[in-house]
Scaffold this active site. Structure first.
Site, mmCIF file in Angstrom:
data_model
loop_
_atom_site.group_PDB
_atom_site.id
_atom_site.type_symbol
_atom_site.label_atom_id
_atom_site.label_comp_id
_atom_site.label_asym_id
_atom_site.label_seq_id
_atom_site.Cartn_x
_atom_site.Cartn_y
_atom_site.Cartn_z
ATOM 1 C CG ASP A 1 -2.043 0.881 1.017
ATOM 2 O OD1 ASP A 1 -2.360 1.415 -0.287
ATOM 3 O OD2 ASP A 1 -3.062 0.861 1.870
ATOM 4 C CG HIS B 1 -6.182 -1.361 5.197
ATOM 5 N ND1 HIS B 1 -4.677 -1.911 4.753
ATOM 6 C CD2 HIS B 1 -6.299 -0.006 4.465
ATOM 7 C CE1 HIS B 1 -4.194 -0.915 4.079
ATOM 8 N NE2 HIS B 1 -5.047 -0.103 3.607
ATOM 9 C CB CYS C 1 -4.110 10.346 -1.396
ATOM 10 S SG CYS C 1 -5.383 10.787 -2.645
#
Lengths: 298, 298
Positions: free
Chosen positions: A14, A205, A238
């Protein structure tokens, strides 16, 4: 409060997936530092289209090296399709996280198909994984809020949970994909999900995008959650919000859990070292406050 | 869980004190944005030596302008001495936060005298403040850990609490000055302090240095704390740890409390705007994750 929590390090997947591609050897140096923390579970990579996620195009090489070099760690990978499962198994991994987004819009944007179709695929994937002796964890993404659709109705998450469990999922994970949830909503959904999937592990998560990572982790653990994802340094973020945090930082999670007397098996200094290695690997500062305060030296 | 929490904005004092001096007019623009958030209490500045803290050398001007321009906000200032109290009262402020450090070493480094001496000064200061119709809040700094002495024995904090209350303090505040505490230690000390100061408000002053700000705030509020300090943008930090966070960010605190249904009276968008103004005032990025994710535009 549980005595022990099982942390899964997801920084290599991730965290790195939105970064400029990091050389495989640098990833393996990071993996070595991660394994040295004592973390019991590591999500290594994602078997997805190299075109869609160029940063993880070396998934097979990372998996092969991990399995060859390290013992005593449960390695897994994220998948979103039949091809992904086949590639993970061929690479020697038997445990997979299969993502189903609770938002139809997000699901289509992410994997090119809607939620229903993703849910319908679960039985076939679970069967394949079980035949290889592995476990399939269903990760329900966008469990609280969607950037396109707004708040996710809890009954939608619960319906997905029931369906994927009926289809053979061995564990569940609720993902606060955009880091918007807060402790009360988190705990309410965890409790309801548990009721819809009795006996199954329901992990969490978290993203720290709005600074709620540690508070949500505290609430989750207080509610009895014993499986938590985290990434060293808070690696990730992001692409649409420069500087925004990624997952809850492993070192901050361990600092919190050490502080409240919940065992993780991770060594905080080793985690801070790994966070420093992650920072070197991506070549920029990471968002973890603890890493900044500490410096991250070994 | 309380229905309502009273937030005190401390960015103009704790946030700015370690920055390069910000022009008074920029501080007043920030104050205007802070008042527009709906925050009920603002710690404006600190009446301390301009040589020691050049960033707050304009304390009198800031206080005068605040009192002239804004109503409906309780303004206060931090003091550490008799001179500080006299200056605050002369500037028209009646409410002061008087700092007593629980660490003798930290106290001497900070104000040039030990903890005992600081405690002994409380009665005189409280009397002076009361004579002016004001309130004296005793802030116990280094309530959990000291950078020089290590963990602070809780009984030391409780002894100080008892003594300053006996000397006339109207409220208490426990400060996690270096941002090391965790939820369990926090709650234990809050509960014990309340027992030693029955009927008095016990507030909490948190730093987010290790990413624990929101988790500690959650724990505090869950334990019934209704007075919390915060700074817009997480303004502040530590001169010895570049990039380290300051106080828990007001916007993250409000996001958390909004999320768990605890009223603050603050408007989140206005807080994010104020955080953006704070960022402009100091001329560099701030550490708040929510500010980064949001952008901070009005």
């Amino acid at each position: 409060m549980p005595e022990r929590v099982s942390v899964r390090e997801v920084g290599l997947r991730d965290g790195l997936q939105i970064e400029a591609p990091v050389p495989t050897e640098a990833k393996l140096r990071l993996l070595e530092a991660v394994v040295a923390t004592g973390v019991p579970r590591v999500e290594l990579t994602s078997f997805v289209s190299a075109r869609a996620v160029p940063a993880l195009a070396d998934a097979e090489r990372v998996a092969a090296a991990a399995l060859e070099r390290f013992d005593d760690v449960l390695f897994s990978a994220l998948v979103a399709s039949r091809t992904g499962v086949d590639r993970a198994l061929a690479a020697g991994l038997t445990d997979v996280e299969y993502v189903v987004s609770a938002s139809d819009t997000h699901s289509r944007a992410n994997v090119g198909r809607g939620t229903e179709e993703s849910v319908a695929l679960t039985a076939e994937l679970a069967e394949t994984v079980h035949a290889a002796g592995g476990r399939l964890e269903a990760v329900i993404a966008i469990a609280w809020d969607c950037p396109f659709e707004g708040p996710t109705p809890p009954e939608r998450v619960l319906g997905i949970a029931e369906a994927v469990v009926a289809a053979g999922a061995d564990a569940l994970c609720l993902a606060d994909t955009i880091g918007t949830t807060t402790p009360l909503r988190l705990v309410e959904l965890v409790r309801a999900t548990r009721e819809h999937a009795p006996g199954l592990d329901v992990g969490i998560h978290l993203h720290d995008t709005r600074g709620m990572g540690a508070a949500n982790a505290l609430a989750a653990v207080t509610a009895g959650v014993t499986s938590l994802d985290a990434s060293v340094g808070g690696l990730g973020g992001c692409p649409f919000a420069p500087g925004a945090s990624g997952n809850v930082a492993t070192e901050e999670l361990v600092y919190l859990l050490d502080g409240i007397g919940v065992a993780t098996g991770l060594d905080l200094r080793a985690v801070l070292h790994a966070a420093g290695v992650a920072r070197d690997a991506v070549g920029h500062e990471l968002t973890s406050s603890l890493l900044k305060a500490d410096g991250g030296a070994a």
